[in-house]
Design an enzyme around this catalytic site. Structure first.
Site, PDB file in Angstrom:
ATOM      1  N   GLY A 181      15.042  14.752   3.508  1.00 57.99           N
ATOM      2  CA  GLY A 181      14.905  15.512   2.272  1.00 57.99           C
ATOM      3  C   GLY A 181      16.030  15.342   1.275  1.00 57.99           C
ATOM      4  O   GLY A 181      16.099  16.070   0.285  1.00 57.99           O
TER       5      GLY A 181
ATOM      6  N   GLY B 290      14.171   9.572   4.320  1.00 59.34           N
ATOM      7  CA  GLY B 290      13.104   8.643   3.970  1.00 59.34           C
ATOM      8  C   GLY B 290      13.339   8.144   2.554  1.00 59.34           C
ATOM      9  O   GLY B 290      13.820   7.036   2.314  1.00 59.34           O
TER      10      GLY B 290
ATOM     11  N   GLU C 104      16.684  12.473   9.314  1.00 60.23           N
ATOM     12  CA  GLU C 104      15.521  11.644   9.009  1.00 60.23           C
ATOM     13  C   GLU C 104      15.370  11.364   7.514  1.00 60.23           C
ATOM     14  O   GLU C 104      14.416  11.827   6.888  1.00 60.23           O
ATOM     15  CB  GLU C 104      14.254  12.355   9.483  1.00 60.23           C
ATOM     16  CG  GLU C 104      14.291  12.785  10.921  1.00 60.23           C
ATOM     17  CD  GLU C 104      13.091  13.624  11.305  1.00 60.23           C
ATOM     18  OE1 GLU C 104      12.536  13.376  12.386  1.00 60.23           O
ATOM     19  OE2 GLU C 104      12.690  14.521  10.536  1.00 60.23           O
TER      20      GLU C 104
ATOM     21  N   CYS D  12      -9.510   5.716 -14.315  1.00 58.43           N
ATOM     22  CA  CYS D  12     -10.389   6.557 -15.120  1.00 58.43           C
ATOM     23  C   CYS D  12     -10.135   8.032 -14.848  1.00 58.43           C
ATOM     24  O   CYS D  12     -11.000   8.750 -14.320  1.00 58.43           O
ATOM     25  CB  CYS D  12     -11.837   6.182 -14.833  1.00 58.43           C
ATOM     26  SG  CYS D  12     -12.135   4.469 -15.235  1.00 58.43           S
ATOM     27  N   GLU D  13      -8.923   8.460 -15.156  1.00 61.15           N
ATOM     28  CA  GLU D  13      -8.505   9.862 -15.054  1.00 61.15           C
ATOM     29  C   GLU D  13      -7.542  10.094 -16.207  1.00 61.15           C
ATOM     30  O   GLU D  13      -6.590   9.325 -16.363  1.00 61.15           O
ATOM     31  CB  GLU D  13      -7.711  10.110 -13.753  1.00 61.15           C
ATOM     32  CG  GLU D  13      -8.456   9.936 -12.471  1.00 61.15           C
ATOM     33  CD  GLU D  13      -9.402  11.074 -12.170  1.00 61.15           C
ATOM     34  OE1 GLU D  13      -9.124  12.209 -12.599  1.00 61.15           O
ATOM     35  OE2 GLU D  13     -10.425  10.812 -11.524  1.00 61.15           O
TER      36      GLU D  13
HETATM   37  C1  PLP Z   1       8.798  13.518   5.002  1.00 60.68           C
HETATM   38  C2  PLP Z   1       9.670  13.813   6.131  1.00 60.68           C
HETATM   39  C3  PLP Z   1      10.957  13.297   6.187  1.00 60.68           C
HETATM   40  C4  PLP Z   1      11.559  12.490   5.079  1.00 60.68           C
HETATM   41  O1  PLP Z   1      11.699  13.186   3.908  1.00 60.68           O
HETATM   42  P1  PLP Z   1      12.446  12.507   2.665  1.00 60.68           P
HETATM   43  O2  PLP Z   1      12.376  13.542   1.622  1.00 60.68           O
HETATM   44  O3  PLP Z   1      11.670  11.294   2.317  1.00 60.68           O
HETATM   45  O4  PLP Z   1      13.822  12.194   3.106  1.00 60.68           O
HETATM   46  C5  PLP Z   1      11.704  13.553   7.311  1.00 60.68           C
HETATM   47  N1  PLP Z   1      11.224  14.291   8.327  1.00 60.68           N
HETATM   48  C6  PLP Z   1       9.986  14.798   8.304  1.00 60.68           C
HETATM   49  C7  PLP Z   1       9.497  15.580   9.465  1.00 60.68           C
HETATM   50  C8  PLP Z   1       9.173  14.597   7.213  1.00 60.68           C
HETATM   51  O5  PLP Z   1       7.950  15.122   7.194  1.00 60.68           O
END
Ligand code: PLP
Length: 432
Positions: free
Chosen positions: A249, A293, A291, A362-363
Site C-alpha cells: 500500500g 505492489g 507486500e 464507447c463510454e
Molecule cells: C493489493 C495488495 C497488496 C499490494 O498493494 P499495493 O498498493 O499495490 O502496494 C499487498 N497485499 C495485499 C493483500 C493486497 O491485496
C-alpha cells in the site's frame, strides 16, 4: 520536471525512459504501448530489501504483490532479486510457476480461493497461504489431511485501521470483505480454530490496510494493533506468532501534487514500533513480511499513445483522443485517478494547454484524465502517460474487442518485448 526520475529529455527533444527514446519505441513497436524500466524495478526491490536489513536486521521478506503487474518476465526478475511474491489466483500462481519462480517464497491471497486454487497451492507447495475465512480454513485443513500434509498458513486480520485513501482501495476496516475482524473477537476465535486444525500450522498473521497510502501513521497504527493482538494470543493461548505480514500500500507520485515518502521511511517507522514493543513486552520479535505492489512497478512504467482526433468545444474543453483508453488503463473510470501526461515528441517544450485526454472506447467516462496540462497537441503526436506500471496492464480488458498492447522492458539502454501485442486472431481465439 517529470513524476519519475527515470524519465528525461534527449537532444532531439524526445522523452526517454531508462535512457531509451520513447518516440523510437512507439515507431518500432506501435501504440498503445506499455514501456517499463527494468533497472528501476530492480532498484525499488532493493530499496525495500535494504530497509528491512537496515531497520530490522534483515529479519523479513519483501514480497512483490504481483497483481500490480503480472507476466512471466516480472516473476523471473523477482526471482533474480531474491524477492518473495504474492499471488491471488490460479492464473498468477501458474504464471509464476511457468516462469520458474520458487513459490515456497509466495503468499497466496484472496477472499474466495476456489477449491481448484487451494489444491493447486498444495500441489505447488506455496510457502504461505493466507486464510481469509472459516470456510477456507476448514477446506484447506481437509485437503491437507487427505494428503497427509501439514499446511503453513497465515490468517488475514482486519486491524480496524482506517487508511487515508480512496474508499475502494481501503481494506483494513471492519466493513471489508477481506479477513477476520479484531474488534469483534472474530480474529481471536479464528486463531483458536486454526490452532485446533490438525493439518494446519499457523505461522502467523497478515493485515493489509489499503493502497496508495502516503504517510506512515496507518502502518504504525496497524503494527501496534497487531503486536497487541500477538501479545494477547501469547497470554491467553500460549501461542507464539512467527510471521507478521503487514501488507503493501505504499504510495507513489502520480502527479506533481503527490508527495510520497522515500520507501524506506515506512520500514523505519514500522520497525520502531515493533522493536519498541518487543523490548517492553514478553513477545518474540516476528519475522516481518511486506507486500509492495504499486510502489515497485508503477513509477517504472509509462504508456505511449498516438493522438488521433482533436475536438475543441469552445469555452468548455478540448478532447484529445488517443488510440487506447479504459481498456488499457481503467483507473480513471474506476477511481478518477489523476495522471501526468506529456507529448513525448515535444518533451522539451512547455506545457501550454489543458486538455481532456479521451480513450477510443464507447463510454463517455473513458478518459485518461481531465484538465491535464500538456504541450500543444497535434494529430500524430505521441502522448506519454506516466507512472502506469501498476494496475494498468494487469487490469486491461478487451472491451470493444480492442487488443491488449504489448509490454516492452528497457534495461541498460536496450529494449525488448516481454508481452506481445494481441492480434485480431487472439481476439477471436475462444469464439466457437
Ligand atoms: C493489493 C495488495 C497488496 C499490494 O498493494 P499495493 O498498493 O499495490 O502496494 C499487498 N497485499 C495485499 C493483500 C493486497 O491485496
Amino acid at each position: 520536471m517529470f513524476v519519475s526520475d527515470n524519465l528525461c529529455v534527449n537532444a532531439n527533444g524526445n522523452l526517454t525512459i531508462g535512457g531509451v527514446d520513447t518516440v523510437d519505441l512507439a515507431k518500432k513497436y506501435g501504440t498503445p504501448l506499455y514501456v517499463m524500466d527494468e533497472d528501476m524495478i530492480r532498484r525499488e526491490c532493493s530499496v525495500f530489501q535494504n530497509s528491512i536489513d537496515k531497520y530490522y536486521d534483515g529479519h523479513g521478506l519483501v514480497c512483490y504483490a504481483s497483481k500490480a503487474f503480472s507476466c512471466k518476465e516480472i516473476y523471473r526478475i523477482m526471482q533474480s532479486e531474491n524477492m518473495g511474491i504474492d499471488v491471488v489466483s490460479a492464473g498468477e500462481l501458474y504464471t509464476a510457476v511457468q516462469a520458474g519462480f520458487d513459490v515456497s517464497k509466495a503468499c497466496f491471497h484472496g477472499n474466495n480461493k476456489t477449491l481448484e486454487e487451494l489444491k493447486m497451492a498444495l500441489d505447488y507447495h506455496v510457502g504461505r497461504i493466507v486464510v481469509d475465512n472459516i470456510y477456507e480454513m476448514e477446506t484447506l485443513n481437509r485437503l491437507a489431511g487427505e494428503r497427509n500434509e501439514i499446511i503453513s498458513v497465515l490468517l488475514r486480520i482486519k486491524p480496524g485501521v482506517d487508511a487515508h485513501t480512496h474508499n475502494f482501495i481501503r481494506t483494513g476496516q471492519i466493513d471489508s470483505k477481506f479477513g477476520f475482524a479484531l474488534e469483534t473477537g472474530e480474529a481471536f476465535e479464528a486463531v483458536k480454530k486454526a490452532l485446533s486444525c490438525p493439518n494446519m500450522e499457523l505461522k502467523g498473521l497478515h493485515c493489509h490496510i489499503g493502497s496508495q497510502i502516503l504517510d506512515t501513521q496507518g502502518f504504525t497504527a496497524a503494527a501496534e494493533v497487531m503486536m497487541e493482538f500477538i501479545e494477547m494470543l501469547k497470554i491467553k493461548l500460549g501461542y507464539e506468532t512467527l510471521d507478521l505480514n503487514l501488507g503493501g500500500g505504499y504510495g507513489i507520485r502520480y502527479t506533481q501534487e503527490d508527495d510520497p515518502l522515500p520507501y524506506d521511511a515506512y520500514m523505519k517507522a514500522i520497525a520502531e514500533v515493533i522493536n519498541g514493543f518487543c523490548e517492553t513486552h514478553d513477545v518474540r520479535r516476528p519475522f516481518i513480511l511486506i507486500e509492495p505492489g504499486r510502489s515497485i512497478v508503477a513509477p517504472a512504467g509509462i504508456t505511449l499513445y498516438t493522438v488521433g482526433g482533436i475536438k475543441e468545444i469552445p469555452n468548455i474543453r478540448t478532447y484529445v483522443s488517443v488510440d487506447g483508453g479504459m481498456c488499457d488503463n481503467p483507473r480513471y473510470i474506476l477511481y478518477q485517478s489523476a495522471y501526468d501526461a506529456l507529448i513525448a515528441n515535444k518533451a522539451d517544450q512547455p506545457k501550454t494547454e489543458k486538455v481532456t485526454i479521451a480513450g477510443k472506447c464507447c463510454e463517455s467516462g473513458d478518459l485518461i484524465g481531465e484538465n491535464m496540462p500538456i504541450q500543444h497537441c497535434e494529430v500524430g503526436d505521441i502522448i506519454a502517460v506516466c507512472a502506469t506500471g501498476a494496475y494498468n496492464y494487469s487490469m486491461a480488458s478487451n472491451y470493444n474487442r480492442l487488443q491488449k498492447p504489448a509490454v516492452v522492458f528497457v534495461k541498460d539502454g536496450k529494449d525488448r518485448i516481454v508481452v506481445k501485442r494481441e492480434t485480431l486472431d487472439d481476439i477471436v481465439r475462444y469464439d466457437i
